[in-house]
Enzyme design. Structure first.
Site, mmCIF file in Angstrom:
data_model
loop_
_atom_site.group_PDB
_atom_site.id
_atom_site.type_symbol
_atom_site.label_atom_id
_atom_site.label_comp_id
_atom_site.label_asym_id
_atom_site.label_seq_id
_atom_site.Cartn_x
_atom_site.Cartn_y
_atom_site.Cartn_z
ATOM 1 N N TYR A 1 -2.108 -8.059 16.922
ATOM 2 C CA TYR A 1 -2.027 -7.100 15.813
ATOM 3 C C TYR A 1 -3.117 -6.036 15.951
ATOM 4 C CZ TYR A 1 -2.630 -5.468 10.946
ATOM 5 O OH TYR A 1 -2.780 -4.710 9.810
ATOM 6 N N ILE B 1 0.848 -1.204 0.000
ATOM 7 C CA ILE B 1 0.000 0.000 0.000
ATOM 8 C C ILE B 1 0.883 1.253 0.000
ATOM 9 C CG2 ILE B 1 -1.871 1.251 1.160
ATOM 10 C CD1 ILE B 1 -2.764 -1.370 2.448
ATOM 11 N N LEU C 1 12.699 -2.763 4.812
ATOM 12 C CA LEU C 1 12.663 -3.828 3.797
ATOM 13 C C LEU C 1 12.402 -5.206 4.394
ATOM 14 C CD1 LEU C 1 15.483 -2.701 1.286
ATOM 15 C CD2 LEU C 1 13.056 -2.130 1.271
ATOM 16 N N ASP D 1 11.811 2.672 5.333
ATOM 17 C CA ASP D 1 11.351 1.273 5.274
ATOM 18 C C ASP D 1 12.549 0.378 5.588
ATOM 19 O OD1 ASP D 1 8.762 -0.188 3.489
ATOM 20 O OD2 ASP D 1 10.464 -1.385 4.189
ATOM 21 N N ALA E 1 4.187 1.654 7.876
ATOM 22 C CA ALA E 1 5.095 0.561 8.241
ATOM 23 C C ALA E 1 4.481 -0.279 9.348
ATOM 24 C CB ALA E 1 6.434 1.125 8.702
ATOM 25 N N ASN F 1 7.376 -3.516 17.236
ATOM 26 C CA ASN F 1 7.415 -3.008 15.859
ATOM 27 C C ASN F 1 6.225 -2.103 15.558
ATOM 28 O OD1 ASN F 1 9.129 -3.492 13.407
ATOM 29 N ND2 ASN F 1 7.126 -3.951 12.521
#
Ligand code: NAD
Length: 339
Positions: free
Chosen positions: A141, A13, A34, A32, A75, A93
């Protein structure tokens, strides 16, 4: 010149959001790590920084250097089903990383902070999901996403930081990581078909989802900073019509010109039906219609045939092995491969 930070801009996205921001004339910086994205998905014209939103020093330095007008925070490690088994990683994260950005956005008086939450915040509530419902996330999440939403609201009330929160669902399209075995059922099906493997479905395939084509999500996200009516609001976003996963398998197979070959796996713990009401987004973002499943899958299939099948990355640092679904245990996969 308007300067925007897009975190996760090498991802699915995010790379589309970068493209639309560049088209709107923004100077765009992509942050980012990656872990899930690809360098070559970052559109030309954007400045790419390889690094993590969890790296507080780097985040502070970037805000200092670029004085961002807008922050688009996409992210995240977004494997919802896997989040039960990687709880610490998930919160570090997806939650703590987000807070690093919110802190700096407050300090540097960012004009608007755009956040991609998820319909995962609703949990197994009533259908269709509407923005007024009290979220009841049932996995880490969704809990992390909802915590960031609440923190943005608190930061707005305390410091006046403006935000726009989007709750997308089941997005698909070009640039999706079709090699990720933990998420994105459409990508998984395409990858399996291209390798001559059966399409795998958890449970009996009667679970329903409203699959949303990328343009229906990335365009409103990008444009939201220009729509003051959207500020400090939460929006469900995406397609309206739900399909069963069995129906989806038929559509994908048809686009590849093959007969559907399905292998059913043991059901995993997931919401059976999930679809949301989008009237609020339609009104504010003036959405006339959304892309139909057949058409969107056709566009994605054309792209997938060009890029070919990719091998799935294993998530190595599983924290809890109890109840881990079949095929997600890296040790077992390894044993099968060598034994
Ligand atoms: N795809 C969907 O259906 C969907 C639905 C609801 C919400 N979302 C949310 O939209 C956002 C984008 O999702 P996507 O589908 O494009 O996933 P994606 O995995 O393609 O993109 C996420 C990007 O974030 C990067 N990233 C992950 N952790 C990072 C970190 N710590 N620091 C810097 N970069 C990091 C990855 O490398 C990747 O490029 C996510 O926040 C996700 O939770 C997606």
């Amino acid at each position: 010149m308007i300067t925007s930070l897009v975190t996760g801009g090498a991802g699915f996205i995010g790379s589309h959001v970068v493209k639309h921001c560049l088209q709107m004339g923004h100077q765009v910086v992509v942050l980012d790590d990656l872990s899930g994205g690809f360098r070559d998905y970052v559109p030309e014209g954007a400045t790419f920084i390889k690094g993590s939103v969890t790296d507080e020093t780097l985040v502070t330095a970037l805000f200092e250097q670029y004085k961002f007008d807008y922050v688009y925070h996409l992210a995240a490690y977004a494997a919802e089903g896997l989040s039960h088994f990687i709880r610490r990683f998930n919160y570090n994260n997806n939650l703590v990383g987000s807070i690093n950005l919110i802190n700096e956005s407050v300090k540097h008086k960012v004009k608007c902070f755009v956040f991609t939450s998820s319909i995962a915040v609703y949990g197994p509530g009533q259908l269709p999901m509407t923005e007024e419902m009290v979220p009841q996330p049932e996995d880490p999440y969704g809990v992390a996403k909802y915590a960031v939403e609440l923190d943005l609201k608190a930061a707005h009330e305390m410091f006046g930081l403006n935000y726009v929160i989007f709750r997308p669902h089941n997005v698909y399209g070009e640039n999706q990581n079709i090699g990720d075995k933990y998420r994105n059922v459409i990508g998984i099906f395409m990858n399996q078909i291209m390798q001559g493997l059966p399409m795998t479905i958890f449970g009996d395939g009667t679970q329903t989802r409203a699959f949303s084509y990328i343009d229906d999500v990335a365009i409103p996200i990008s444009q939201s900073v220009n729509i003051e009516e959207a500020y400090n609001q939460v929006f469900n976003i995406g397609a309206d019509k739900p399909y069963t996963v069995n129906e989806l398998a038929q559509v994908v197979a048809r686009q590849f010109g093959v007969e559907p070959n399905i292998k059913y796996l043991q059901a995993r713990k997931e919401v059976m039906h999930a679809y949301s009401d989008h009237s609020k987004a339609h009104q504010v973002f003036k959405v006339a219609h959304t892309v139909k499943l057949n058409e969107g899958i056709g566009r994605m299939a054309a792209w997938a045939k060009k890029v070919g099948a990719r091998k799935s990355k294993e998530f190595e640092n599983i924290e809890i092995y109890q109840n881990l679904p079949e095929g997600w245990n890296p040790n077992k996969v390894h044993k099968v491969l060598i034994g």
